[in-house]
Design an enzyme around this catalytic site. Structure first.
Site, PDB file in Angstrom:
ATOM      1  N   GLN A  87       0.667  -1.053   0.053  1.00 21.83           N
ATOM      2  CA  GLN A  87       0.121  -0.253  -0.033  1.00 21.83           C
ATOM      3  C   GLN A  87       0.831   1.390   0.011  1.00 21.83           C
ATOM      4  O   GLN A  87       0.219   2.440  -0.047  1.00 21.83           O
ATOM      5  CB  GLN A  87      -0.973   0.098   1.111  1.00 21.83           C
ATOM      6  CG  GLN A  87      -1.790  -1.127   1.466  1.00 21.83           C
ATOM      7  CD  GLN A  87      -2.666  -1.234   2.486  1.00 21.83           C
ATOM      8  OE1 GLN A  87      -3.482  -0.445   3.046  1.00 21.83           O
ATOM      9  NE2 GLN A  87      -1.913  -2.114   3.470  1.00 21.83           N
ATOM     10  N   ASP A  90       6.374   4.664  -1.189  1.00 18.31           N
ATOM     11  CA  ASP A  90       7.612   4.837  -1.186  1.00 18.31           C
ATOM     12  C   ASP A  90       8.119   3.612  -2.367  1.00 18.31           C
ATOM     13  O   ASP A  90       7.613   2.709  -2.691  1.00 18.31           O
ATOM     14  CB  ASP A  90       8.103   4.714   0.137  1.00 18.31           C
ATOM     15  CG  ASP A  90       8.143   3.513   0.894  1.00 18.31           C
ATOM     16  OD1 ASP A  90       8.583   2.536   0.194  1.00 18.31           O
ATOM     17  OD2 ASP A  90       7.632   3.434   2.038  1.00 18.31           O
ATOM     18  N   HIS A 105      -1.500   1.661  -3.911  1.00 14.06           N
ATOM     19  CA  HIS A 105      -1.998   2.973  -3.817  1.00 14.06           C
ATOM     20  C   HIS A 105      -1.123   3.970  -4.936  1.00 14.06           C
ATOM     21  O   HIS A 105      -1.012   4.978  -4.275  1.00 14.06           O
ATOM     22  CB  HIS A 105      -2.049   3.469  -2.475  1.00 14.06           C
ATOM     23  CG  HIS A 105      -3.093   2.708  -1.514  1.00 14.06           C
ATOM     24  ND1 HIS A 105      -3.022   2.477  -0.305  1.00 14.06           N
ATOM     25  CD2 HIS A 105      -4.132   1.920  -1.955  1.00 14.06           C
ATOM     26  CE1 HIS A 105      -4.069   1.798   0.022  1.00 14.06           C
ATOM     27  NE2 HIS A 105      -4.735   1.519  -0.924  1.00 14.06           N
ATOM     28  N   THR A 172       0.522  -2.987   8.768  1.00 10.07           N
ATOM     29  CA  THR A 172      -0.708  -2.220   8.152  1.00 10.07           C
ATOM     30  C   THR A 172      -1.884  -2.309   9.402  1.00 10.07           C
ATOM     31  O   THR A 172      -1.893  -3.219  10.162  1.00 10.07           O
ATOM     32  CB  THR A 172      -1.243  -2.696   6.948  1.00 10.07           C
ATOM     33  OG1 THR A 172      -2.500  -2.090   6.493  1.00 10.07           O
ATOM     34  CG2 THR A 172      -1.314  -4.200   6.803  1.00 10.07           C
ATOM     35  N   ASN A 197       2.644  -7.273  12.966  1.00 11.15           N
ATOM     36  CA  ASN A 197       2.795  -5.994  13.088  1.00 11.15           C
ATOM     37  C   ASN A 197       2.979  -5.513  14.254  1.00 11.15           C
ATOM     38  O   ASN A 197       3.003  -6.379  15.429  1.00 11.15           O
ATOM     39  CB  ASN A 197       1.196  -5.813  13.011  1.00 11.15           C
ATOM     40  CG  ASN A 197       0.542  -4.161  12.635  1.00 11.15           C
ATOM     41  OD1 ASN A 197       1.374  -3.678  11.656  1.00 11.15           O
ATOM     42  ND2 ASN A 197      -0.120  -3.573  13.459  1.00 11.15           N
ATOM     43  N   LEU A 198       3.100  -4.262  14.606  1.00 17.17           N
ATOM     44  CA  LEU A 198       3.656  -3.656  16.000  1.00 17.17           C
ATOM     45  C   LEU A 198       2.659  -3.865  17.039  1.00 17.17           C
ATOM     46  O   LEU A 198       3.112  -4.428  18.063  1.00 17.17           O
ATOM     47  CB  LEU A 198       3.643  -2.203  16.000  1.00 17.17           C
ATOM     48  CG  LEU A 198       4.522  -1.537  16.868  1.00 17.17           C
ATOM     49  CD1 LEU A 198       6.086  -2.316  17.086  1.00 17.17           C
ATOM     50  CD2 LEU A 198       4.813   0.025  16.821  1.00 17.17           C
TER      51      LEU A 198
HETATM   52  C1  BJW Z   1       4.494  -1.227  12.583  1.00 17.15           C
HETATM   53  C2  BJW Z   1       5.558  -0.368  12.866  1.00 17.15           C
HETATM   54  C3  BJW Z   1       6.782  -1.183  13.059  1.00 17.15           C
HETATM   55  C4  BJW Z   1       4.085   1.086  13.161  1.00 17.15           C
HETATM   56  N1  BJW Z   1       6.678  -2.427  12.704  1.00 17.15           N
HETATM   57  N2  BJW Z   1       4.288  -2.167  12.562  1.00 17.15           N
HETATM   58  C5  BJW Z   1     -16.862   2.136   4.715  1.00 17.15           C
HETATM   59  C6  BJW Z   1     -16.544   0.624   5.011  1.00 17.15           C
HETATM   60  C7  BJW Z   1     -15.565   0.095   4.121  1.00 17.15           C
HETATM   61  C8  BJW Z   1     -14.979   0.896   3.147  1.00 17.15           C
HETATM   62  C9  BJW Z   1     -15.235   2.197   3.027  1.00 17.15           C
HETATM   63  C10 BJW Z   1     -16.154   2.728   3.827  1.00 17.15           C
HETATM   64  N3  BJW Z   1     -16.143   3.973   3.303  1.00 17.15           N
HETATM   65  C11 BJW Z   1     -15.153   4.345   2.443  1.00 17.15           C
HETATM   66  C12 BJW Z   1     -14.624   2.973   2.089  1.00 17.15           C
HETATM   67  C13 BJW Z   1     -13.670   2.717   1.044  1.00 17.15           C
HETATM   68  C14 BJW Z   1     -12.475   3.444   1.351  1.00 17.15           C
HETATM   69  C15 BJW Z   1     -11.876   3.097   3.176  1.00 17.15           C
HETATM   70  O1  BJW Z   1     -11.246   2.127   3.116  1.00 17.15           O
HETATM   71  N4  BJW Z   1     -12.159   4.062   3.892  1.00 17.15           N
HETATM   72  C16 BJW Z   1     -11.832   3.649   5.338  1.00 17.15           C
HETATM   73  C17 BJW Z   1     -11.301   4.805   5.959  1.00 17.15           C
HETATM   74  C18 BJW Z   1     -13.091   3.102   6.017  1.00 17.15           C
HETATM   75  N5  BJW Z   1     -11.331   3.135   0.304  1.00 17.15           N
HETATM   76  C19 BJW Z   1     -11.202   3.458  -0.706  1.00 17.15           C
HETATM   77  O2  BJW Z   1     -11.753   4.494  -0.935  1.00 17.15           O
HETATM   78  C20 BJW Z   1     -10.072   2.803  -1.571  1.00 17.15           C
HETATM   79  N6  BJW Z   1     -11.026   2.737  -2.898  1.00 17.15           N
HETATM   80  C21 BJW Z   1     -11.899   1.673  -2.958  1.00 17.15           C
HETATM   81  O3  BJW Z   1     -12.259   1.294  -2.356  1.00 17.15           O
HETATM   82  O4  BJW Z   1     -12.263   1.904  -4.355  1.00 17.15           O
HETATM   83  C22 BJW Z   1     -13.422   0.894  -4.525  1.00 17.15           C
HETATM   84  C23 BJW Z   1     -13.059  -0.153  -5.210  1.00 17.15           C
HETATM   85  C24 BJW Z   1     -12.018  -1.167  -4.597  1.00 17.15           C
HETATM   86  C25 BJW Z   1     -11.603  -2.389  -5.393  1.00 17.15           C
HETATM   87  C26 BJW Z   1     -11.996  -2.576  -6.648  1.00 17.15           C
HETATM   88  C27 BJW Z   1     -12.949  -1.565  -7.155  1.00 17.15           C
HETATM   89  C28 BJW Z   1     -13.607  -0.469  -6.679  1.00 17.15           C
HETATM   90  C29 BJW Z   1      -9.088   3.493  -1.741  1.00 17.15           C
HETATM   91  C30 BJW Z   1      -8.202   3.934  -0.567  1.00 17.15           C
HETATM   92  C31 BJW Z   1      -6.999   4.832  -0.888  1.00 17.15           C
HETATM   93  C32 BJW Z   1      -6.141   5.052   0.366  1.00 17.15           C
HETATM   94  N7  BJW Z   1      -5.249   5.934   0.235  1.00 17.15           N
HETATM   95  C33 BJW Z   1      -4.275   6.361   0.992  1.00 17.15           C
HETATM   96  C34 BJW Z   1      -3.205   7.560   0.427  1.00 17.15           C
HETATM   97  C35 BJW Z   1      -2.506   6.997  -0.533  1.00 17.15           C
HETATM   98  C36 BJW Z   1      -1.377   7.949  -0.885  1.00 17.15           C
HETATM   99  C37 BJW Z   1      -0.514   8.248   0.285  1.00 17.15           C
HETATM  100  O5  BJW Z   1       0.554   7.574   0.776  1.00 17.15           O
HETATM  101  O6  BJW Z   1      -0.602   9.526   0.688  1.00 17.15           O
HETATM  102  O7  BJW Z   1      -3.255   5.125   1.284  1.00 17.15           O
HETATM  103  S1  BJW Z   1      -4.925   6.583   2.814  1.00 17.15           S
HETATM  104  C38 BJW Z   1      -3.594   5.596   3.539  1.00 17.15           C
HETATM  105  O8  BJW Z   1      -3.978   4.487   4.392  1.00 17.15           O
HETATM  106  C39 BJW Z   1      -2.263   5.400   2.381  1.00 17.15           C
HETATM  107  C40 BJW Z   1      -2.184   4.047   3.102  1.00 17.15           C
HETATM  108  O9  BJW Z   1      -1.624   2.979   1.994  1.00 17.15           O
HETATM  109  C41 BJW Z   1      -3.365   3.260   3.579  1.00 17.15           C
HETATM  110  C42 BJW Z   1      -3.218   2.397   4.722  1.00 17.15           C
HETATM  111  O10 BJW Z   1      -2.486   2.653   5.639  1.00 17.15           O
HETATM  112  P1  BJW Z   1      -1.556   1.726   6.515  1.00 17.15           P
HETATM  113  O11 BJW Z   1      -0.517   1.473   5.719  1.00 17.15           O
HETATM  114  O12 BJW Z   1      -2.375   0.599   7.111  1.00 17.15           O
HETATM  115  O13 BJW Z   1      -0.980   2.771   7.626  1.00 17.15           O
HETATM  116  P2  BJW Z   1      -1.398   3.046   9.217  1.00 17.15           P
HETATM  117  O14 BJW Z   1      -0.615   4.205   9.697  1.00 17.15           O
HETATM  118  O15 BJW Z   1      -2.907   2.987   9.231  1.00 17.15           O
HETATM  119  O16 BJW Z   1      -1.109   1.730   9.777  1.00 17.15           O
HETATM  120  C43 BJW Z   1       0.327   1.565  10.235  1.00 17.15           C
HETATM  121  C44 BJW Z   1       0.589   0.200  11.053  1.00 17.15           C
HETATM  122  O17 BJW Z   1       1.687  -0.149  11.146  1.00 17.15           O
HETATM  123  C45 BJW Z   1      -0.138   0.415  12.433  1.00 17.15           C
HETATM  124  O18 BJW Z   1      -0.860  -0.711  12.861  1.00 17.15           O
HETATM  125  C46 BJW Z   1       1.187   0.175  13.306  1.00 17.15           C
HETATM  126  O19 BJW Z   1       0.838  -0.327  14.761  1.00 17.15           O
HETATM  127  C47 BJW Z   1       2.151  -0.389  12.553  1.00 17.15           C
HETATM  128  N8  BJW Z   1       3.607  -0.244  12.888  1.00 17.15           N
HETATM  129  N9  BJW Z   1       5.357   0.783  13.170  1.00 17.15           N
HETATM  130  C48 BJW Z   1       5.491  -3.349  12.363  1.00 17.15           C
HETATM  131  N10 BJW Z   1       8.237  -0.615  13.247  1.00 17.15           N
END
Ligand code: BJW
Length: 228
Positions: A87, A90, A105, A172, A197-198
């Site tokens: 996701q 980088d 993403h 994640t 995960n952490l």
């Molecule tokens: C460690 C650590 C260490 C820390 N060691 N671990 C209601 C219900 C369900 C879904 C939806 C809903 N309302 C809307 C939606 C859909 C929406 C969604 O999911 N919303 C939610 C908020 C509910 N999703 C979308 O809109 C997506 N599109 C979509 O669904 O289209 C429809 C479709 C799908 C499939 C087919 C056809 C149609 C698009 C989502 C786009 C997300 N974009 C971002 C920004 C990208 C650009 C950027 O980087 O700026 O993506 S948002 C952001 O979150 C980014 C990340 O990739 C993404 C996930 O975050 P991630 O990687 O999990 O990071 P964190 O910070 O959340 O977690 C880090 C974790 O690491 C933590 O657990 C820590 O504990 C851990 N950690 N240090 C190991 N050392």
């Protein structure tokens, strides 16, 4: 054994790339809705450009960590039977040596033209509206997937999940779909599932097994186990 590894911001945390939803998360300074939606970009393109330009520039000062390197080591041994689905926008997996990486993403080092839909390798800034190398329009945007947009590579991801024997989710929070649903898809297709995960993620209870700690320790340990 076919392995799909899903990675998120946590795998890059020990490289110094901020995560999104932790205490020191990226969104503390920038509310997610201010920068990661198409509507925000329409409203304030310069704010959004500066946000991504800063993150693109910061790539020059970070390096892959032990977790990225361990996945690259696994690919060396496993070849086509390992796919990394990240996701992250980088390029730390590639710089660690992984070549089978899908960026769900998008990528910081790419620009997307809103006029001609061309995707272009991009190193510099996008603020100020540089022209598209293909069509000359000033419609370039970060080549990333914002909320409400369709992630890249979904067909290939589900094809890989369908034939996976093991699905491992690394660093994640399980807060963002569709990636948060991959564990259930993988299970439904018959894969064993493991979380590294952490802390327990939102979907931790969906995994057959979960191990908690820093990716820089857990991932190399797990790769050593797989390689026997
Ligand atoms: C460690 C650590 C260490 C820390 N060691 N671990 C209601 C219900 C369900 C879904 C939806 C809903 N309302 C809307 C939606 C859909 C929406 C969604 O999911 N919303 C939610 C908020 C509910 N999703 C979308 O809109 C997506 N599109 C979509 O669904 O289209 C429809 C479709 C799908 C499939 C087919 C056809 C149609 C698009 C989502 C786009 C997300 N974009 C971002 C920004 C990208 C650009 C950027 O980087 O700026 O993506 S948002 C952001 O979150 C980014 C990340 O990739 C993404 C996930 O975050 P991630 O990687 O999990 O990071 P964190 O910070 O959340 O977690 C880090 C974790 O690491 C933590 O657990 C820590 O504990 C851990 N950690 N240090 C190991 N050392």
């Amino acid at each position: 054994m076919r392995i799909v590894a899903l990675t998120g911001a946590g795998i890059s945390a020990e490289s110094g790339v901020p995560t999104f939803r932790d205490a020191d998360g990226l969104w503390e300074g920038h509310r997610v809705e201010d920068v990661a939606t198409p509507e925000a970009f329409e409203r304030q393109p310069d704010v959004v450009h500066r946000f991504y330009d800063a993150r693109r520039a910061a790539l020059a000062s970070v390096e892959p960590n032990a977790a990225h390197l361990a996945l690259a080591r696994l690919e060396e041994a496993w070849g086509d039977d390992l796919l990394v689905v990240t996701q992250n926008i980088d390029d730390l997996h590639e710089r660690a040596g992984s070549s089978r990486v899908l960026h769900l993403h998008g990528e910081l080092r790419s620009a997307l033209c809103r006029a001609c839909a061309g995707r272009h390798a991009w190193e510099g800034d996008l603020v100020g509206g540089p022209p598209c190398p293909s069509c000359g329009s000033r419609g370039l945007r970060p080549d990333v997937v914002w909320f409400g947009e369709v992630p890249y590579e979904m067909d290939r991801v589900f094809g890989a999940l369908d034939s996976a024997d093991l699905f491992v989710s690394i660093g994640t929070s399980g807060a963002v779909y569709p990636a948060a649903g991959f564990v259930l898809a993988a299970r439904a297709y018959g894969a064993r599932t493991l979380e590294l995960n952490l802390v327990p993620s939102e979907g931790s209870h969906h995994f057959h097994e979960a191990r908690h700690g820093p990716a820089g320790e857990l991932v190399p340990e797990w790769v050593d186990e797989v390689l026997g």
